[in-house]
Design a protein around this motif. Structure first.
Motif, short mmCIF file in Angstrom:
data_model
loop_
_atom_site.label_atom_id
_atom_site.label_comp_id
_atom_site.label_asym_id
_atom_site.label_seq_id
_atom_site.Cartn_x
_atom_site.Cartn_y
_atom_site.Cartn_z
N ASP A 170 24.63 27.20 31.60
CA ASP A 170 25.90 26.94 32.52
C ASP A 170 25.59 27.70 33.69
OD1 ASP A 170 28.19 26.44 33.54
OD2 ASP A 170 29.29 27.35 32.12
N LYS A 208 24.45 21.92 34.34
CA LYS A 208 25.18 22.33 32.94
C LYS A 208 24.62 21.52 32.01
CE LYS A 208 29.93 23.65 33.18
NZ LYS A 208 31.18 23.54 33.27
N PRO A 263 25.41 21.90 28.11
CA PRO A 263 26.30 22.54 26.90
C PRO A 263 25.37 22.79 25.85
CG PRO A 263 27.63 20.93 28.00
CD PRO A 263 26.62 20.80 28.57
#
Ligand code: IPM
Ligand code: MG
Length: 400
Positions: free
Chosen positions: A157, A150, A152
């Protein structure tokens, strides 16, 4: 030996491999549903330190779990069990990837947190025993290897579903060295084995709302085995009309993960074992290296959680083991908690890891005495977990 003897010997060997695989298929077919942890009176969590830096970073992850599970340890809902002896020295002495007594102990647990274990390779000082990782995945039939990555702020993701018991790994230490001129290895794909991993990926895509699966293969060249994998995916996809799916060859997929514009489109990816091994190291590198990634190995009865990096024996030799970064093991511990139903506690670990290791970085681990020790980092992490404002603190950073 003349050629026909060599061929006959190889044929016999191949026949035995097929017999083993037929037996494995029968076993897979007889499996029932996944275990339900809520049905258990006590959940037993096993701790295996492994070797090299393994025992150091596993100890830190265990402290974090003890801290978070204090009440349930007291009430007996959760029980900790230490399992010693999964070291390269002991494995070499027993000439077993996992010595029998250790395997018996592992089977008394429901879930296991495992530190890295040294894998012998051709030409080194150790006997040709199989990797303890690979053996544990096979012995406990941990067929789903989940590896999330991940980032962000970059829109990444990803959740990799790596097949964990077949492919190039199924009989990886049972190839045939026919003679000085010829060596043959085998790759194994079964219908049942493909079905269960691909179904797990589609289930996850649906339940998580990600609703997108990419099936990675090389069916244009490795036609028989990868072809079967891809065909099973086509069959399963029909049962999930709401989940969008596509298929990519491993080579171009490896390239596209580097492309900042294209890589965001990938969500859940399902891959045969070896491609999954390689692609998840590449993917973890974007997130800050293999030291930051955790990995869940899930089967119907057992599950094992680990770091995806090795045992770094050099750090121990140079007296730097206490400076090893425990983040990946703590991330694995978070995945373990989530798996057995402690979703909120697992989220706390993830948020604290992001804050301490990625955003705030009040302590930095360098792997040597220029940085914090693993113990100091774990203390910093637990302090952060205890902060009542943890979620706000995390949100402030991650919305930036
Ligand atoms: C991993 C590791 C193992 C693997 C090694 C240590 C055998 O690289 O977990 O990805 O190849 O699966
Ligand atoms: Mg690997």
């Amino acid at each position: 030996m003349d050629k026909s003897d060599l061929i006959n010997r190889a044929k016999e060997h191949f026949g035995r491999l097929l017999e083993e695989q037929f037996a494995r298929i029968e076993k897979m077919k007889s499996q029932r549903d996944f275990i339900d942890y809520q049905d258990l009176g006590t959940i037993v969590i096993g701790f295996v330190g492994g070797d090299g830096i393994g025992p150091y970073i596993t100890a830190e992850a265990k402290r974090v779990l003890k801290f978070l599970l204090e009440d349930d340890l007291m009430s007996g809902k959760v029980q900790f069990k230490d399992i010693e002896g999964l070291t390269i020295e002991n494995r070499a002495k027993c000439r077993q990837a996992i010595p029998d007594d250790i395997l018996a102990e592992l089977k008394k647990c429901h879930v296991i947190l495992k530190g890295p274990t040294t894998t012998p390779q051709a030409g080194d000082q150790w006997p040709n025993i199989e990797s303890a990782n690979v053996a544990m995945r096979k012995e406990l039939d941990l067929f789903v290897n989940v590896r999330p990555v991940k980032i962000p702020e970059e829109g990444i993701d990803w959740v990799f579903f790596r097949e964990n018991t077949e492919g190039a790994y199924a009989v990886g230490n049972k190839g045939v060295r026919v003679n000085d001129d010829l060596a043959v290895d085998f790759t194994v794909t079964t219908y049942e084995g493909s079905y269960r991993i691909i179904k797990a990926a589609f289930d996850y895509a649906q339940k998580s709302g990600m609703n997108k699966v990419t099936v990675v293969n090389k069916a244009n060249v490795i036609k028989t085995t990868d072809g079967m994998f891809l065909n099973v995916a086509r069959e399963i996809a029909r049962d999930y009309p709401d989940v969008e799916w596509d298929d990519w060859y491993i080579d171009i997929m490896t390239a596209k993960l580097v492309d900042p514009k294209r890589r965001k489109q990938f969500k859940v990816m399902v891959l045969p074992n070896l491609y999954g091994d390689i692609l998840t190291d590449e993917a973890a590198e974007f997130q800050g290296g293999v030291g930051t990634a955790g990995s869940a190995n899930i089967g119907k009865r057992y599950a094992m959680f680990e770091a995806i990096h090795g045992s770094a024996p050099r750090m121990v030799k140079e007296g730097r083991a206490k400076y090893a970064d425990p983040s990946s093991m703590i991330r694995a511990a978070g995945m373990l908690l989530e798996h057995i139903g402690y979703k909120e506690k697992a989220e706390k670990i993830q948020m604290a890891l992001d804050i301490c290791g990625h955003y705030e970085k009040q302590l930095v681990i360098t792997g040597r005495d220029t940085g914090a020790t693993g113990r100091e980092f774990a203390d910093y992490l637990m302090e952060t977990i205890s902060d009542e404002k943890l979620a706000e603190r995390w949100a402030a950073f991650s919305n930036k």
